[in-house]
Structures are given as structure tokens and as C-alpha cells.
Design an enzyme around this catalytic site. Sequence first.
Site, short mmCIF file in Angstrom:
data_model
loop_
_atom_site.label_atom_id
_atom_site.label_comp_id
_atom_site.label_asym_id
_atom_site.label_seq_id
_atom_site.Cartn_x
_atom_site.Cartn_y
_atom_site.Cartn_z
N THR A 181 0.87 -1.18 0.00
CA THR A 181 0.00 0.00 0.00
C THR A 181 0.90 1.23 0.00
OG1 THR A 181 -1.81 -1.07 1.15
CG2 THR A 181 -1.59 1.30 1.53
N GLY A 211 -11.27 -1.52 2.48
CA GLY A 211 -10.27 -1.39 3.54
C GLY A 211 -10.31 0.00 4.17
N ASP A 212 -9.25 0.32 4.90
CA ASP A 212 -9.19 1.62 5.58
C ASP A 212 -8.71 2.74 4.65
OD1 ASP A 212 -6.68 0.26 5.49
OD2 ASP A 212 -5.86 1.73 6.90
N GLY A 232 -1.56 -1.32 6.90
CA GLY A 232 -1.69 -2.49 7.77
C GLY A 232 -3.03 -3.14 7.51
#
Length: 315
Positions: A181, A211-212, A232
Site C-alpha cells: 500500500t 479497507g481503511d 496495515g
Amino acid sequence: MVALAIHGGAGGDGPWKGPTDLDPDRIACMYGVLSRVGSLLESGVTALEAVTIAVEMLEDEPLFNAGRGSVLTEDGGITMDASIMNGSDYSAGSVVNVTRIRSPIRAARLVLDNGWPVMMNGDAADAFAVERGVEQVTQEWLRTSLRKAQWQKWKDSKAKPGSTDEDDKAVLDHDTEQMGTVGAVAIDYLGNLAAATSTGGMTGKPNGRIGDAPIIGAGTWADNKVAVSCTGVGEAFIRTCAAHEVAARFKAGESISSACNNMLDMVAPLGGRGGVIAIDAEGKIAIPFQTMLMYRGTWEDGVIKTGIGPDLFSH
Ligand code: ASP
């Protein structure tokens, strides 16, 4: 005072084992991003434009998990998430599960520039970006042979009789080539801050998973005091509003470094060991991680440093 920090993902368990054969290319990419975007910041480019360009360049490196070279979903496709935030006015843009554009961060930036809405998803987000000039690409162009091989490995191990979730996790966590990422944080000559994050997510993710990275406050945050980009296991970063948590802690009086470390300590018990890059309004940078490694680099006063394992090296 202008400054920039970037990351190319965090991951892995146990002690750092030294660089892989592919790491020199990743370091070269990070060095190229830091030297180009550092100079642009020095010549007066805004923090918002700096983080857009930095992440766009990282997306273009197939060895990072963003844009071309993103990891593959459970059915072997690529879906990408990205977000960007401008600290001076809290403007933000985000795209979720885009599948046919070269630069998800450029698409997120166009959403930000458009002013409303903040988040767009799927085919509508792709169409929005393509209409505004983002290069349209095919899934086949986005998928690299390295990612196909990693996906096959994930699939084979998953198919093993008696395989458990724990085994699956081991495949994901121990293969240090699967991370990547990307993100950037910057401060410009006006003292404004910005943050951007882009990802293909996690190998074998179910269709529709978000995802975040595209969630403002989870993977990305910027205000007039601090800018943050996380990496993460995204679910734990979502559940702790991790990027905003760093900002809240910093504004409550913690140093930038303590705020980042304390956030990572909150995230870890939820299964989200990872890393974070942050910069404050004085140009102080923190780049901690709790995994085996985090691809990362900084540009401060013309000095470029990059690192993968515990140490940072000046160029
Ligand atoms: N945070 C990303 C996600 O969960 C993955 C990563 O940073 O490696 O999609």
C-alpha cells in the site's frame, strides 16, 4: 519549511531478514518520488498537489500494491481504494473499489476538487475519473505476473484440506512481497498539510471488501495541525479511526511520535499490526511501524532518507 514523507506498505512478522532481490527497484522508486516531489515542494507546489503526485508515482511502480501491480481479490480480479485530504480546509476525496483506471489517487483528487460528494464507489467512480481525463486501463494491464503468482500461492494454500483461517493469515503475513500500500504526507511553503493513501487491499480479499485506505479518518487524515497515512490490516484501522486517532492524540498534547506509536498500540490488539507516516505543522515527521518492515522515506531540507527494515539510510 517544506517536508515530505512517503510509505510503500508495512508487513511481515519476526526480525528483519534484509532486502529481497526486488527491493532495490522499490528503493529507487521511493528515491525518485522523494527527489522529484521534494523539489516541487521547494519550488512552491502545494502539499495537496505534492501528495497527489507522490502517490501517483508510487502507484505507477508495479512492485507496490497500488495501481498497476495491485494484489488480487479472491476471484483473481483487482479492485483499488484511494483517498486524499487537504488539511487547510478539510476537503477530501475518496474512491472505492475502482477497477479500470491507472491512478486511483488522481481519481480521488478529482472527487476532492469537485467538492461534492466526498466518496464515490465502483463503476461510477471509474466513469467519473475517465470522463475527467484519468487514463482508462484494462484489468489485464493492472495484473502483474508477480501478483498472479502470489494469488496462486494464496489459493493453493487455502485449498489445502484442513486449512484454517490461521493458516491463511500466515500465508498473507509471512510473505513479505505481498505488501505495498502506498501513501504520502507533506507540508508546503504556506504551512498547509495534506495526506494521501492508495491500495489494492489484501490478497484474496472478498469481493466488495473496503479497507481503511479510502476511509477519511481511518487510513487518511489531514487538518491544519497534522497529516497522516496508515498501512496495515485495514479492518483494525477502521475500527479505531486510526488516522484521526493520531490527530486527536497530537492535538491533546502528545508528540507526533507518541501519537503515532500509541495509535499503533491501540490497533495491534485488534489484529492490525502495521505502520503509519505523519507530519505536523512544524514539519516534524514520524514513521513508526510494528511489523517486520515498512517501505518508507523522507525528504527534509533537501536530505533524502529511505528505509525498509529498522534503519533509515541517507542518499
Ligand atoms: N490497509 C490496506 C487495506 O487494508 C492494506 C495495507 O496497508 O497493506 O486495504
